[in-house]
Design an enzyme around this catalytic site. Structure first.
Site, PDB file in Angstrom:
ATOM      1  N   SER A 267      47.767  16.840 -15.787  1.00 11.79           N
ATOM      2  CA  SER A 267      47.865  15.721 -16.979  1.00 11.79           C
ATOM      3  C   SER A 267      49.495  15.619 -16.759  1.00 11.79           C
ATOM      4  O   SER A 267      50.032  16.280 -15.565  1.00 11.79           O
ATOM      5  CB  SER A 267      47.865  16.417 -17.814  1.00 11.79           C
ATOM      6  N   ASP A 268      50.340  14.974 -17.647  1.00  8.50           N
ATOM      7  CA  ASP A 268      51.669  15.253 -17.459  1.00  8.50           C
ATOM      8  C   ASP A 268      51.715  15.970 -19.225  1.00  8.50           C
ATOM      9  O   ASP A 268      50.723  16.292 -20.125  1.00  8.50           O
ATOM     10  CB  ASP A 268      52.111  13.773 -17.835  1.00  8.50           C
TER      11      ASP A 268
END
Ligand code: NOJ
Length: 732
Positions: A267-268
């Site tokens: 994920s970011d």
């Protein structure tokens, strides 16, 4: 398909990973999917040491240096039941310690090999500091320079970005079957359409047609995946209403299904829990479920997976098979890069930081990425003729204070103390024969107080007085490092602060002004274009900035950079990009009802592909192997590039096409091939460009990918508006 993701070495690593997986507890498995680190967003994340005794951490980000990574690794290996080393990651984007020009600048070289080389060096330095994984390259297409992250990618064009994407991946990972010593795993980001954020405002929604998504934004990811990219990062924003991080269609159907990606997705930073304020997830647990179900294998950063996946599994919302699949991908990469056998790095390896070879590569890269926009003949400065003359060097970016800004944003462990300022570089190149006189001019930004404005005005006056006593003026304007990059969107692209004032005052002295623009993004240069003697965009050139600028100004190197983003006349023109769709009422200047602005031209100030040199080139004897090709066919374009000037230099041969009639409206022009070629003065070089019909494929209204029969135009030129060499061809 890809280089590292399928061959026997990968399969062998996978077998070992499978064996290890079978002995792991659920906590240990989820630990491999959890990344921790020092937070740049908040200090609420628990620090690593509190967290790994039961194997809750598989990866760390932004931890710097071999000693620290080794120390954490040792602790981790002794404190945990199963000694699984952590994968250390960071944003190694344009260098680790030795800083190279920003990726946007690199794209202006039109030389993907340059990016491969910069990343190879960056990987070596980062590896020596204990890293195995970089959050790069960013291959988001950027059509809006208000978006600060435009500096991190390769510009507005899909074909060009795709070529840089594969080169960037190869630079980090190498071409081998493993990603061993001195290499890093690449992470293609941000999947997807992050650059399409509305209004250029970071983290904002992307609302785009499926055709644009597939034809414009996906190909650079495909290119990187085909080059073997091991990991992908999910984007922050929502794409057509569904946050990218919780978007199963994008992360699974498209990324894994259509693009054939078989590494893992991270994920970011916080993008999983961001789905709560998005109004897409109810709470953290719901966000974890949505992200994991979508195909987001690893969470950056913090304990949300550790805390919520066990319950989700118990409730049957996530299956153990899904978890095992993700863990297997992570562990396989840990085996494949040798981390499991050699978790520690040699702490003496860091002596390659800033070594002569790396600084020289940074210098050459900076030379190749600068774009000469205007030149009335003043450049190159003739060092012989400068003897006994006085040159004014104006602006804070030119001296000590400017060094940190010339390194740009996202410059990992940048060191302004190991950076050559423009003043140093020029003084070295010009020697004692000519006097270099410096003045501050004015700041890049200005506080909005009467006192600050007054101070700037008097400093501008002083600079103009100094400059008036000189024979020529070099002024450096632009942006600070922290004016582009993440969360640095701008609504106004004109020069910030009072920077326009010294330029006006310097021009008013009547002395020739050479204006250097050091910035992370396109800026509005309209007021200065025709009033300065020369205008050169040096971007944020990195550690060897000053030496490169001196090489360019004195003509030791002829500029060869060409723009990869359109430079607007005014901010109101953005988003602006050369390959826009054909309108039914094009601006031909024939009548009132045309697609235009009433207060501004629609053409940019400087178009995509534009860039001057100290020499000139002629494209001669251009031949097409055929004027027809089938949907599976190819046309070869051959030509001779003659250097018709007196200086050695490099030309960028650009091939554009226009599909004249389509079942969906086609772009007015599309870059389909290019080649940069160095040619000595008076000599010629043969160039061959390949145009396959497949490169003209697009998605029709029903989302079928088709190569449509029909007539097309082809141009071979030095920029997207160069139509001197025009040809017709047909897909049959
Ligand atoms: C957020 C950024 O969007 C991403 O590109 C970066 O890799 C992470 N932070 C980690 O620094």
């Amino acid at each position: 398909m890809s280089t590292i993701m399928n061959p026997p070495a990968y399969k062998a690593a996978q077998e070992k990973a499978r064996a290890l997986l079978s002995s792991m507890t659920l906590t240990e498995k989820i630990g491999q999917l959890s990344q921790f680190g020092t937070s740049i967003y908040s200090d609420s994340d628990k620090l690593p040491d509190a967290h790994y005794s039961e194997g809750e951490v598989g990866s760390y980000l932004t931890i710097k240096g071999a000693q620290v990574t080794n120390a954490i690794q040792r602790d981790l290996l002794t404190a945990t039941r199963l000694p699984i080393p952590a994968l250390f990651a960071d944003d190694v984007i344009h260098g680790y310690r030795t800083t190279f020009p920003t990726p946007l600048a690199q794209s202006c070289s039109w030389n993907p090999e340059l990016t491969r080389r910069c990343n190879e060096i960056a990987a070596k330095e980062a590896y020596r500091a204990g890293l195995k994984w970089t959050f790069a390259p960013m291959v988001d297409i950027a059509r809006d320079p208000r978006w600060g992250r435009i500096m991190e990618g390769y510009g507005e064009d899909t074909h060009l970005c795709s070529r840089f994407s594969e080169a960037a991946v190869r630079g980090f990972q190498g071409d081998g079957e493993t990603v061993g010593k001195d290499r890093l795993y690449a992470c293609m980001k941000h999947f997807i359409a992050y650059g399409a954020c509305i209004g250029g405002r970071d983290y904002n929604s992307a609302d785009l047609s499926p055709q644009t998504l597939h034809d414009v934004y996906l190909p650079p990811f495909q290119a990187g995946i085909d080059a073997g990219a091991a990991t992908v990062m999910a984007a922050f924003e929502d794409v057509n209403g569904v946050p990218a991080t919780g978007n199963r269609y994008l992360l699974t159907d498209i990324l894994r299904g259509k693009l054939g990606f078989n590494g893992f997705v991270v994920s970011d930073y916080g993008s999983v829990t961001d789905m709560i304020p998005h109004g897409f997830a109810e709470d953290t647990k719901d966000a974890v479920r949505l992200a994991f179900e979508a195909g987001c294998d690893m969470l950056m950063a913090g304990p949300a997976y550790n805390e919520h996946l066990p319950a989700l599994i118990k409730e049957g919302k996530i299956t153990m098979e899904q978890v095992d699949h993700s863990v297997l991908s992570v562990l396989t990469l840990k085996y494949l890069c040798g981390l499991m056998d050699e978790p520690l790095v040699d702490e003496t390896g860091e002596d390659c930081f800033f070594c002569a070879e790396h600084m020289d590569a940074a210098r050459r890269a900076a030379c190749e990425t600068a774009v000469l926009l205007e030149n009335n003949g003043i450049l190159p400065l003739c060092t012989e003729r400068l003897k006994g003359k006085r040159i004014a060097l104006i602006g804070p970016l030119a001296g000590e204070e400017g060094k940190t800004h010339l390194l740009g944003n996202w410059a990992c462990l940048k060191d302004p103390n190991r950076t050559v300022s423009i003043e140093e570089g020029l003084a070295r190149a010009l020697g004692a024969s000519c006097e270099l006189v410096t003045a501050y001019g004015c700041g890049i930004r200005c506080e909005n107080t009467a006192e600050a404005h007054e101070k700037e005005s008097s400093s501008v006056k002083q600079a103009a007085e100094i400059a008036a006593r000189c024979d020529a003026i070099i002024a450096v304007v632009g942006e600070e490092a922290e004016m582009a990059g993440e969360a640095y969107s701008r609504s106004d692209l004109t020069l910030s602060g009072h920077q326009g004032e010294p330029i006006d005052a310097l021009i008013a002295t009547g002395k020739p002004v050479i204006l250097l623009v050091a910035a992370g993004r396109p800026l509005i240069l309209t007021p200065y274009k025709d009033r300065v003697a020369a205008l050169m965009l040096i971007w944020q050139p990195g550690s060897s900035a000053g030496d490169a600028v001196a090489d360019l100004l004195t003509g030791a190197v002829s500029p060869s950079g060409h723009l990869t983003t359109s430079f607007p006349v005014c901010t109101g023109q953005v988003p602006i990009y050369y390959n826009h769709a054909s309108t039914g009422k094009p601006a031909l200047g024939k009548w009132q009802f045309e697609s235009k602005y009433q207060d501004c031209q629609i053409a940019p100030l400087y178009p995509f592909g534009y860039g001057l040199s100290y020499t000139s080139f002629a494209f001669e004897d251009i031949r097409l192997s055929s004027d027809k090709m089938t949907a599976e066919g190819e046309i070869t374009v051959t030509l001779s590039v003659r250097n018709t000037g007196n200086t050695d230099g490099a030309a960028v041969v650009q091939l554009y096409i226009r599909d004249l009639v389509g079942s969906t409206v086609r772009p007015v022009k599309e870059l389909k091939a290019f080649e940069k070629v160095f040619v000595r003065a008076g000599e010629a070089q043969a160039v061959t460009l390949h145009l396959s019909a497949r490169a003209l494929a697009f998605h029709d209204a029903a989302m079928n990918e088709i190569v449509e029969p029909g007539k097309c135009k082809l141009w071979v030129g030095e920029c997207c508006t160069d139509e001197r060499h025009e040809f017709d061809f047909e897909i049959i």
